[in-house]
Design a protein around this motif. Structure first.
Motif: not given
Length: 421
Positions: A86-92, A229-230
């Motif tokens: 989930v962190f990686f999604v927020i980071s994007g 990003i999307g």
């Protein structure tokens, strides 16, 4: 996993005309996406609970496997590793938001001032704790500690001071890849093309048998960043079919890689069966929350303390692992505190330590770095680096027109840019 506090949603632009002038920061709205800060903290807490209650590496701290101490809680805590995904999604999402309309130099300065101050403090503190309590973590050579200060330990094969630092190498590679896009300027079409190309290249990297391609494309982690990003493209430009295509395809790929990681977790880390259904619910639930926040459905979350708590997420994540294990070992094994009381005490202590690092190290060092990086002469503008003008040669007395003064050397574009700044 490294994230900034999220600014407010900017004014909408049409996809075809979504070009902002390079170097001009976007206008901030009246409020922040505070709910995103709260989600970050929730993800960090889930990772901490996973490490304390389900991760078999915590056995030296408790003196036995945590699953035997917390049979009722360990099963649920075993899914806490999904907080990293989930962190990686927020980071994007956040990196795309924070870089829009800014130059490569701005991007470089923001990443350095955000990443390193709290990290340097964490490396020093964790090294001291691991040295004093060698049963916790591992005693690594001093040269490797120095390498850790660069955040490039995974790149050169040095041991990590703390195991959780593996996510930083993933984030760094994402930043370097995204910097190429920032270098040319962010527009809807460029970011969309970048996302579609990265999706395809990351998928092909699994079968290309190329270590370099795998290192750059990051097939196991790219889908999470691309989902974020999307979602940002939808946040900024509204519903667009290709934006949702990026989100949908990479959400499916994210689940695929999450299931692969689940199998590794079940067999080698938590030593208990895990459910694909629960993994999907947690992962897609996290993605749905980011999308809901981006679309303004959680705009009612406006408490200031949420953003302040979100600011503690990064130092908390860096500090909670080995230092938390050392505190657990001291409280449970030496002081004799009940195991069920040790957990809230340890989490609270790590939050307090994160606050101290944030106030005493992260903020002062970030200000110091920002001043010195901003005062530098390096603009990191591709037009400055690639399109330098040749100096005009000085006129010789023989070639000079009678009565005319000799021409001085011309100024390069670098000099003009620096002078203007």
């Amino acid at each position: 996993m490294v994230l900034q506090q999220a600014p407010a949603r900017p004014h909408s632009e049409t996809p075809d005309r979504g070009v902002l002038n390079r170097g001009r920061p976007q206008q901030a709205g009246p409020s922040r996406l505070r709910a995103l800060d709260g989600l970050r903290l929730l993800a960090a807490l889930s990772v901490a609970v996973y490490h304390y209650l389900a991760y078999e590496g915590a056995a030296p701290a408790w003196g036995q496997a945590p699953s035997s101490l917390f049979p009722q809680w360990s099963g649920a805590a075993a899914y806490g590793w999904l907080g990293v995904e989930v962190f990686f999604v927020i980071s994007g999402f956040v990196i795309c938001m924070s870089c829009w309309g800014r130059s490569l130099g701005d991007f470089f300065r923001s990443r350095v001032t955000r990443l390193y101050p709290a990290y340097w403090a964490a490396v020093v503190l964790t090294t001291v704790v691991v040295t004093v309590t060698p049963a916790i973590g591992q005693d690594i050579p001093f040269t490797d500690v120095l390498v850790n200060l660069t955040m490039l330990q995974d790149a050169v094969g040095a041991d990590r001071v703390d195991g959780v630092y593996w996510t930083l190498w993933v984030e760094l590679r994402f930043y370097l890849l995204f910097a190429l896009l920032v270098w040319g300027g962010l527009t809807f079409r460029r970011v969309l093309a970048f996302s579609l190309i990265w999706t395809v290249v990351a998928a092909l990297a699994r079968t290309a048998d190329s270590e370099l391609l795998t290192l750059v494309a990051m097939p196991k982690y790219a889908p999470y960043f691309l989902v974020g990003i999307g979602i940002y493209l939808v946040h900024r430009f509204g519903d667009h079919l290709l934006s949702w295509l990026v989100i949908g395809v990479n959400a499916i790929l994210s689940y695929h890689y999450a299931v692969l990681r689940m199998d590794h977790q079940a067999e080698d880390v938590v030593h208990q069966p895990l459910s694909r259904l629960i993994v999907g619910l947690v992962l897609f639930g996290g993605i749905a929350l980011v999308a809901a926040i981006a679309r303004g459905h959680l705009g009612w979350v406006r408490w200031r303390w949420v953003s302040y708590a979100g600011a503690l997420t990064y130092p908390f994540y860096l500090l909670h692992d080995y230092i938390g294990f050392a505190l657990i070992n001291w409280l449970y094994d030496r002081v004799g505190v009940s195991a069920y009381a040790v957990l809230p005490v340890t989490v609270t202590a790590m939050l307090v330590l994160a606050w101290l690092v944030h106030r005493l190290a992260e903020k002062p060092l970030a200000r110091w770095l920002k001043v010195r990086l901003t005062s530098g002469a390096m603009t990191l503008d591709p037009r400055d680096l690639l399109s330098r003008r040749r100096p005009v040669p000085a006129a010789t007395p023989d070639a000079a027109t009678p009565g005319a003064q000799a021409a001085g050397p011309g100024r390069s574009r670098d000099e003009v840019t620096i002078a203007r700044k």
